[in-house]
Write an enzyme that holds these catalytic residues in place. Structure first.
Site, mmCIF file in Angstrom:
data_model
loop_
_atom_site.group_PDB
_atom_site.id
_atom_site.type_symbol
_atom_site.label_atom_id
_atom_site.label_comp_id
_atom_site.label_asym_id
_atom_site.label_seq_id
_atom_site.Cartn_x
_atom_site.Cartn_y
_atom_site.Cartn_z
ATOM 1 N N GLY A 32 0.818 -1.210 0.000
ATOM 2 C CA GLY A 32 0.000 0.000 0.000
ATOM 3 C C GLY A 32 0.847 1.252 0.000
ATOM 4 N N GLU A 36 3.644 6.545 -7.819
ATOM 5 C CA GLU A 36 3.815 6.331 -9.265
ATOM 6 C C GLU A 36 4.637 5.074 -9.583
ATOM 7 O OE1 GLU A 36 2.795 7.587 -12.340
ATOM 8 O OE2 GLU A 36 1.253 8.499 -11.094
ATOM 9 N N HIS A 38 4.487 2.156 -8.002
ATOM 10 C CA HIS A 38 3.525 1.042 -8.029
ATOM 11 C C HIS A 38 2.635 1.142 -9.270
ATOM 12 C CE1 HIS A 38 4.080 1.579 -3.528
ATOM 13 N NE2 HIS A 38 4.399 0.298 -3.686
ATOM 14 N N GLN A 149 12.443 -2.431 -9.644
ATOM 15 C CA GLN A 149 13.889 -2.670 -9.566
ATOM 16 C C GLN A 149 14.533 -1.965 -8.371
ATOM 17 O OE1 GLN A 149 16.492 -1.464 -12.956
ATOM 18 N NE2 GLN A 149 17.891 -1.147 -11.227
#
Ligand code: PAF
Length: 291
Positions: A32, A36, A38, A149
């Site tokens: 949660g 941006e 996610h 990443q």
């Protein structure tokens, strides 16, 4: 319309209907406090799959004693608004007692990999990550799962678990999303004051310097690490947890930098521990011999 599912039984039922309809499932596991970074994973998942499931679960198993489990931002309603806008199909938001009922005692242990880099100062963290991700994969049975990443070690560990346990999930690690000046987006950036946010740019500056040195043909890892250390130590509020250049699969430190190696670092800015990394591009000189 976004469907919110909170129980294990209900998510199993929903996934069953997707599978019966032969729909591919893209999965984005999160804790949660979505940003941006996610959403870039969600967008890629939308492009590549029939259905997209996002999990939101602040996983107690991956937080150590004295870490920020209770403090970790919980912004479920805002997260759902963002996911609705992205046209996500399902958000899975289980409760900890259902995921870890009394008597729970099974976990995924990765010899070597979980003790390196972040694992040194966060013992048990990756065991917690690998365990929850395996549980979520078992429940959601995705075709493709998406990770950022920025959490490089996490992506290496999840790929290893998938390979070792024959999970048959395609793991995609997508590029880190950054603020304009370079700070990697993280749910923990909210802990930083304005001054600390500026200080935190030293992580990015150090990584940019590594790439510059690699471009200039410097291969000696010790020399590069020394330069990174200087950049971080120039910032008064920064305390280095680790700086390392590693092989991208074994996470072992290298002494001579090669194309694809990863420069990774964890730095405390005030009380906030931040991580970042760069996959190094090392130019290879080709000589064409004309006869
Ligand atoms: O990267 C995260 O947010 C978490 O480590 C993950 C993968 C959702 C597991 O809790």
């Amino acid at each position: 319309m976004l469907q919110v599912i909170t129980s294990i039984e209900d998510i199993k039922q929903r996934i069953k209907t997707f599978k019966e309809d032969q729909l591919s499932i893209g999965f984005v596991p999160t804790m949660g406090a979505l940003h941006e970074g996610h959403l870039s994973l969600v967008r890629q998942a939308k492009e590549e799959n029939d259905k997209v499931v996002v999990s939101i679960f602040v996983n107690p198993l991956q937080f150590g004693v004295g870490e920020d489990f209770t403090q970790y931002p919980r912004t479920f309603d805002d997260d759902c608004k963002l996911l609705s806008k992205e046209d996500v199909d399902v958000v899975f938001n289980p409760k900890a007692p259902e995921m870890y009922p009394d008597g729970f005692c099974t976990s995924v242990v990765l010899e070597h990999l979980e003790d390196r880099l972040c694992g040194k100062s966060r013992p048990g963290h990756f065991r917690g990550v690998a365990t929850i991700v395996l549980k979520l994969f078992n429940l959601i049975n995705p075709d493709i799962a998406y990770f950022g990443q920025k959490d490089f070690q996490q992506t290496v560990i999840i790929k290893r678990v998938v390979a070792d346990l024959n999970l048959g999930v395609n793991i995609k690690a997508l590029p880190t999303i950054r603020e304009k000046e370079g700070l990697a987006l993280s749910s923990r950036n909210g802990y930083l004051s304005e001054t600390e946010k500026k200080d935190a740019l030293c992580l990015y500056k150090a990584l940019i310097r590594v790439q510059e040195m690699a471009n200039a043909g410097v291969k000696n890892a010790r020399e590069i690490l020394g330069e990174m250390e200087k950049i971080i130590n120039n910032c008064k509020s920064a305390r280095i947890d680790y700086i390392s250049i590693v092989n991208p699969e074994t996470l072992e430190a290298v002494s001579e930098v090669q194309h694809g190696d990863v420069a990774a670092l964890a730095v405390r800015i005030g009380k906030t521990r931040l991580i970042d990394n760069i996959i190094l591009m090392v130019l290879i000189a080709f000589f064409i011999l004309l006869a």
